[in-house]
Design a protein around this motif. Structure first.
Motif, short mmCIF file in Angstrom:
data_model
loop_
_atom_site.label_atom_id
_atom_site.label_comp_id
_atom_site.label_asym_id
_atom_site.label_seq_id
_atom_site.Cartn_x
_atom_site.Cartn_y
_atom_site.Cartn_z
N SER A 78 0.86 -1.37 0.11
CA SER A 78 -0.05 -0.10 0.13
C SER A 78 0.79 1.23 -0.04
CB SER A 78 -0.85 0.02 1.07
OG SER A 78 -0.10 0.15 2.38
N LEU A 79 0.29 2.52 -0.41
CA LEU A 79 0.97 3.56 -0.44
C LEU A 79 1.56 4.14 1.15
CD1 LEU A 79 1.76 6.36 -1.74
CD2 LEU A 79 -0.40 7.21 -1.16
N GLU A 80 1.02 3.64 2.24
CA GLU A 80 1.32 3.83 3.47
C GLU A 80 2.40 2.95 3.89
OE1 GLU A 80 1.03 6.32 6.67
OE2 GLU A 80 -0.35 6.38 4.87
N SER A 81 2.23 1.81 3.10
CA SER A 81 3.62 0.79 3.62
C SER A 81 4.87 1.40 2.86
CB SER A 81 3.28 -0.56 3.04
OG SER A 81 2.38 -1.21 3.91
N LEU A 82 4.47 1.80 1.49
CA LEU A 82 5.74 2.40 0.80
C LEU A 82 6.18 3.69 1.52
CD1 LEU A 82 4.45 2.35 -2.65
CD2 LEU A 82 6.55 1.13 -1.92
N LYS A 83 5.54 4.74 2.03
CA LYS A 83 6.07 5.60 2.92
C LYS A 83 6.89 5.16 4.23
CE LYS A 83 2.22 8.92 1.65
NZ LYS A 83 1.06 9.63 2.34
N CYS A 84 6.28 3.95 4.72
CA CYS A 84 7.09 3.67 5.83
C CYS A 84 8.59 3.11 5.36
CB CYS A 84 6.30 2.63 6.69
SG CYS A 84 4.62 3.52 7.41
N LEU A 85 8.39 2.27 4.54
CA LEU A 85 9.65 1.67 4.03
C LEU A 85 10.61 2.55 3.59
CD1 LEU A 85 8.22 -1.38 2.28
CD2 LEU A 85 9.81 -1.64 4.38
N ALA A 86 10.09 3.62 2.83
CA ALA A 86 10.96 4.69 2.30
C ALA A 86 11.68 5.47 3.36
CB ALA A 86 10.37 5.79 1.33
N ALA A 87 11.06 5.74 4.48
CA ALA A 87 11.53 6.41 5.42
C ALA A 87 12.57 5.67 6.28
CB ALA A 87 10.62 6.90 6.46
N ALA A 88 12.33 4.35 6.51
CA ALA A 88 13.14 3.56 7.32
C ALA A 88 14.37 3.00 6.35
CB ALA A 88 12.32 2.04 7.61
N LEU A 89 14.45 3.11 4.92
CA LEU A 89 15.46 2.58 4.15
C LEU A 89 16.30 4.06 3.76
CD1 LEU A 89 14.00 -0.27 2.15
CD2 LEU A 89 15.90 -0.22 4.02
N ASP A 90 15.71 5.14 3.86
CA ASP A 90 16.44 6.21 3.67
C ASP A 90 16.57 6.44 2.07
OD1 ASP A 90 17.62 8.72 4.16
OD2 ASP A 90 19.55 8.12 3.90
N THR A 91 15.27 6.40 1.75
CA THR A 91 15.18 6.51 0.09
C THR A 91 13.69 7.07 -0.16
OG1 THR A 91 14.97 5.23 -2.00
CG2 THR A 91 13.97 4.19 -0.27
N ASP A 92 13.59 7.35 -1.42
CA ASP A 92 12.21 7.86 -1.55
C ASP A 92 11.14 6.90 -2.15
OD1 ASP A 92 13.07 7.78 -4.14
OD2 ASP A 92 13.01 9.63 -4.83
N ILE A 93 9.85 7.41 -2.20
CA ILE A 93 8.88 6.43 -2.76
C ILE A 93 9.06 6.05 -4.26
CG2 ILE A 93 6.19 5.90 -3.01
CD1 ILE A 93 5.97 7.78 -0.45
N ASN A 94 9.59 7.02 -4.97
CA ASN A 94 9.32 6.77 -6.38
C ASN A 94 10.54 5.72 -6.78
OD1 ASN A 94 7.70 8.54 -7.02
ND2 ASN A 94 9.10 10.34 -7.10
N THR A 95 11.62 5.64 -5.80
CA THR A 95 12.52 4.61 -6.12
C THR A 95 12.07 2.98 -5.71
OG1 THR A 95 14.40 6.15 -5.44
CG2 THR A 95 14.91 3.72 -5.52
N LEU A 96 11.07 3.22 -4.70
CA LEU A 96 10.50 2.01 -4.24
C LEU A 96 9.50 1.54 -5.30
CD1 LEU A 96 10.15 2.27 -0.44
CD2 LEU A 96 12.11 0.87 -1.62
N ARG A 97 8.92 2.57 -5.93
CA ARG A 97 7.64 2.21 -6.93
C ARG A 97 8.19 1.64 -8.18
NH1 ARG A 97 3.17 6.93 -6.20
NH2 ARG A 97 2.19 6.05 -4.66
N GLU A 98 9.30 2.44 -8.55
CA GLU A 98 10.32 1.91 -9.77
C GLU A 98 10.66 0.38 -9.87
OE1 GLU A 98 13.11 4.73 -10.68
OE2 GLU A 98 11.58 6.35 -10.79
N ALA A 99 11.04 0.17 -8.44
CA ALA A 99 11.70 -1.50 -8.47
C ALA A 99 10.62 -2.14 -8.28
CB ALA A 99 12.53 -1.20 -6.91
N SER A 100 11.18 -3.43 -8.96
CA SER A 100 10.15 -4.62 -8.78
C SER A 100 10.26 -5.15 -7.46
CB SER A 100 10.47 -5.64 -9.83
OG SER A 100 10.02 -6.90 -9.59
N PHE A 101 9.39 -5.63 -6.86
CA PHE A 101 9.36 -5.92 -5.45
C PHE A 101 9.46 -7.42 -5.47
CE2 PHE A 101 9.22 -2.67 -2.35
CZ PHE A 101 8.93 -1.76 -2.81
N MET A 102 9.41 -8.12 -6.65
CA MET A 102 9.82 -9.57 -6.57
C MET A 102 11.00 -9.75 -6.23
SD MET A 102 6.70 -10.53 -8.19
CE MET A 102 7.05 -12.17 -8.75
N THR A 103 10.89 -11.04 -5.64
CA THR A 103 12.47 -11.38 -5.02
C THR A 103 13.19 -11.93 -6.42
OG1 THR A 103 11.57 -13.31 -4.39
CG2 THR A 103 11.72 -11.73 -2.78
#
Length: 145
Positions: free
Chosen positions: A38-63
């Motif tokens: 979810s968008l909320e999870s992305l925001k939490c992960l971006a803050a914890a990993l010190d990155t922005d949401i766009n980087t997380l969205r562009e990335a494939s979350f598939m292992t």
């Protein structure tokens, strides 16, 4: 970069990332398995990993299916076995072993001022310590932890 690689690059476990982000550990596991966050999870992960949401969205979350469907290469399993007598040791074991080998290697090298045998032993311990350091590096590179 996928979430698991981001997490591993920061040397975090799933539990540590869950605690830092305020998410449940099961949520982290689901995202790493390919579920859409979810968008909320992305925001939490971006803050914890010190990155922005766009980087997380562009990335494939598939292992990375290639590394999970195939076991470690034979040469790497032999390499680990030579260093630890285990085909797939864990990272904390390698870290402890590395510290012990380097510590005793330094002590024996200092004792080498009085005895050539101690110097040789110290050098062998230091060489083994660097061998274990390389094993740890390869474990990080292949993301096996």
């Amino acid at each position: 970069m996928i979430l698991k690689q981001l997490r591993l690059s920061k040397h975090l476990t799933q539990a540590q990332l869950a605690m830092m982000s305020g998410l449940n550990i099961r949520t982290i596991q689901r995202i790493e398995q390919g579920h859409t966050p979810s968008l909320e999870s992305l925001k939490c992960l971006a803050a914890a990993l010190d990155t922005d949401i766009n980087t997380l969205r562009e990335a494939s979350f598939m292992t990375d299916k290639h590394t999970q469907s195939h076991p470690l290469p034979l040469w790497l399993r032999i390499w680990f076995f030579l260093g630890t007598f285990q085909s797939q040791p864990d990272r904390p074991l390698l870290s402890r072993l590395e510290r012990v080998l380097h510590g005793f290697g330094l002590v024996f090298c200092l004792l080498g001022l009085f005895s050539e045998a101690a110097l040789v032993g110290g050098l062998l311990l230091l060489i083994n310590g660097y061998f274990i350091s390389y094993c740890k590096y390869m474990g990080d590179k292949f993301a096996i932890w």
